[in-house]
Design an enzyme around this catalytic site. Structure first.
Site, PDB file in Angstrom:
ATOM      1  CB  SER A 125      18.740  69.579 -16.690  1.00 37.31           C
ATOM      2  OG  SER A 125      18.144  70.861 -16.604  1.00 37.31           O
ATOM      3  CG  HIS A 160      19.668  65.411 -15.447  1.00 37.35           C
ATOM      4  ND1 HIS A 160      19.600  64.990 -16.757  1.00 37.35           N
ATOM      5  CD2 HIS A 160      18.677  66.336 -15.308  1.00 37.35           C
ATOM      6  CE1 HIS A 160      18.626  65.639 -17.382  1.00 37.35           C
ATOM      7  NE2 HIS A 160      18.052  66.459 -16.531  1.00 37.35           N
ATOM      8  CG  ASN A 168      18.086  63.615 -20.712  1.00 39.76           C
ATOM      9  OD1 ASN A 168      19.107  64.286 -20.820  1.00 39.76           O
ATOM     10  ND2 ASN A 168      16.880  64.161 -20.693  1.00 39.76           N
ATOM     11  CG  HIS A 198      13.299  70.981 -14.717  1.00 37.26           C
ATOM     12  ND1 HIS A 198      11.941  70.855 -14.911  1.00 37.26           N
ATOM     13  CD2 HIS A 198      13.885  70.557 -15.865  1.00 37.26           C
ATOM     14  CE1 HIS A 198      11.719  70.365 -16.118  1.00 37.26           C
ATOM     15  NE2 HIS A 198      12.875  70.175 -16.723  1.00 37.26           N
ATOM     16  CG  ASP A 256      14.847  67.335  -9.710  1.00 37.93           C
ATOM     17  OD1 ASP A 256      15.333  66.282 -10.170  1.00 37.93           O
ATOM     18  OD2 ASP A 256      13.861  67.896 -10.215  1.00 37.93           O
ATOM     19  CE  LYS A 312      15.398  63.958 -17.092  1.00 40.78           C
ATOM     20  NZ  LYS A 312      14.006  64.338 -16.750  1.00 40.78           N
ATOM     21  CD  GLU A 324      17.776  70.753 -11.570  1.00 37.39           C
ATOM     22  OE1 GLU A 324      18.458  70.035 -12.328  1.00 37.39           O
ATOM     23  OE2 GLU A 324      16.990  71.623 -11.973  1.00 37.39           O
TER      24      GLU A 324
END
Length: 376
Positions: free
Chosen positions: A170, A198, A36, A125, A195, A226, A166
């Protein structure tokens, strides 16, 4: 009474039989297409030197935090850093946690109460799911990025409602229609939590800020492990939310605070991020090059994603593992993602593109994948 060892061994044997047994492996020395570390901060000598200078400028700092932040582990440095990070993300304030997992578990286990409702996208997640399970709230799942499914759950929501998504997923790498989800959530009197683990780095301060929605989102989760190349996380939101978490989030209250070196690394990483527009542009160019050179077909599709996370669906644990082994034999560090981490039938290889990957490395990656697709 049954033996614990027999139970453990039977579960491990079952997992091996299913082809989804997990095992740790050390660093491989292969070309990195799995981490990541999207902007290369974790390997950056510039960042390492900046961290060294930051720690050297505070010779009085301790090796460890010595306790939780409510006992002996807090400092003016920590609180100033939280203020700086919140300002970067255009948030009112923030509260740091020792990891992204701690942040999600702390927020979702403490904020929603019995009689309230948590509505999560089905692909959020595991840390969000675990936090929600620890609450006494009603919990619902809506189909991935599906507004109609979300609205159906919102209509049944009781008490205070929190919708959780998110900004970059992910395991799929795609992005949700955040503005539409926000509008629908507000229409039913709910609160949106995003979230951004990423998305930070890919979109500088994150996708929420990129879309100028930061004043309308109830809370954001940002992790530092990340694109920022270090460790830890922060919950961004209002001053009132921060004070609430200090008082009720057990993963914040009952843990030793982060050591000074970790805080110095986070501060240095944010300073570097502010000057990394060229790296971000290179990351997006590399993503485009990868997608342009890949020859996919309907049998093994590439999931739609404009992020650094690119996933080729192989639909079988054994095929995904075979593809990963072939790529590793070609010198490329690509990992298989197996069920139950992803749904059965959606097993895949997950490819992470980075700003530091060269065009030659990307060409080797895509040509190897193209050959594998024709083999299996």
């Amino acid at each position: 009474m049954a033996s614990s060892e027999k139970y453990i061994q039977s579960k491990l044997d079952e997992r091996k039989l299913q082809g989804n047994y997990r095992a740790l492996s050390p660093e491989s020395g292969l070309i990195d297409f799995c981490s990541n570390d999207y902007l290369g901060f974790a390997r950056s000598t510039v960042l390492k030197d900046n961290i060294r200078r930051e720690t050297a400028s505070h010779p009085q700092s301790l090796n460890g935090a010595t306790g939780s932040r409510l006992i002996s582990g807090n400092s003016a440095y920590t609180e100033e850093l939280e203020t700086q990070i919140a300002a970067f993300h255009q948030a009112e304030t923030g509260l740091m946690f020792n990891s992204g997992y701690d942040a999600n578990v702390g927020l979702f286990s403490s904020l929603p109460q019995k009689g309230d409702t948590i509505i999560c996208d089905e692909l959020v997640h595991a840390s969000i799911i675990d936090g929600a399970r620890l609450s006494y709230a009603n919990r619902y799942i809506f189909r991935h990025n599906d507004l109609e499914s979300l609205e159906g759950k919102l209509k049944n929501a009781k008490g205070i409602c929190y919708v959780v998504i998110e900004s970059v997923y992910s395991m799929d790498g795609d992005t949700p229609p955040i503005a539409e989800i926000l509008q629908l959530t507000q229409q039913y009197g709910g609160h949106l939590i995003v979230d951004e683990a990423h998305a930070v780095g890919l979109y500088a301060a994150g996708l929420v800020s990129h879309l100028n929605l930061q004043d309308k989102v109830f809370a954001r989760l940002v992790t530092f492990g990340k694109a920022l190349g270090c460790h830890g996380a922060i919950v961004l939101g209002s001053d009132m939310l921060r004070e609430y978490l200090i008082n009720f989030a057990r993963s914040f209250i009952y843990t030793t605070a982060a050591p000074f070196h970790q805080l110095a690394a986070i501060k240095a990483a944010y300073s570097l991020l502010k000057t990394s527009s060229a790296d971000i542009a290179q990351l997006h160019a590399n993503i485009g090059l990868f997608k342009m050179n890949l020859c996919v077909n309907n049998a093994y599709p590439l999931l739609h994603s404009d992020s650094a996370i690119q996933c080729l669906i192989l639909g079988d644990n054994h095929k995904a593992k075979y593809a990963a082994i072939q790529l590793q034999n070609a010198g490329l560090d690509v990992r298989a993602i197996l069920s139950p981490t992803v749904a059965q039938g959606s097993e895949r290889i997950r490819i992470c593109i980075h700003a530091y990957n060269t065009s030659e490395e990307i060409s080797l990656l895509t040509s190897t994948i193209n050959n594998i697709i024709h083999e299996i």
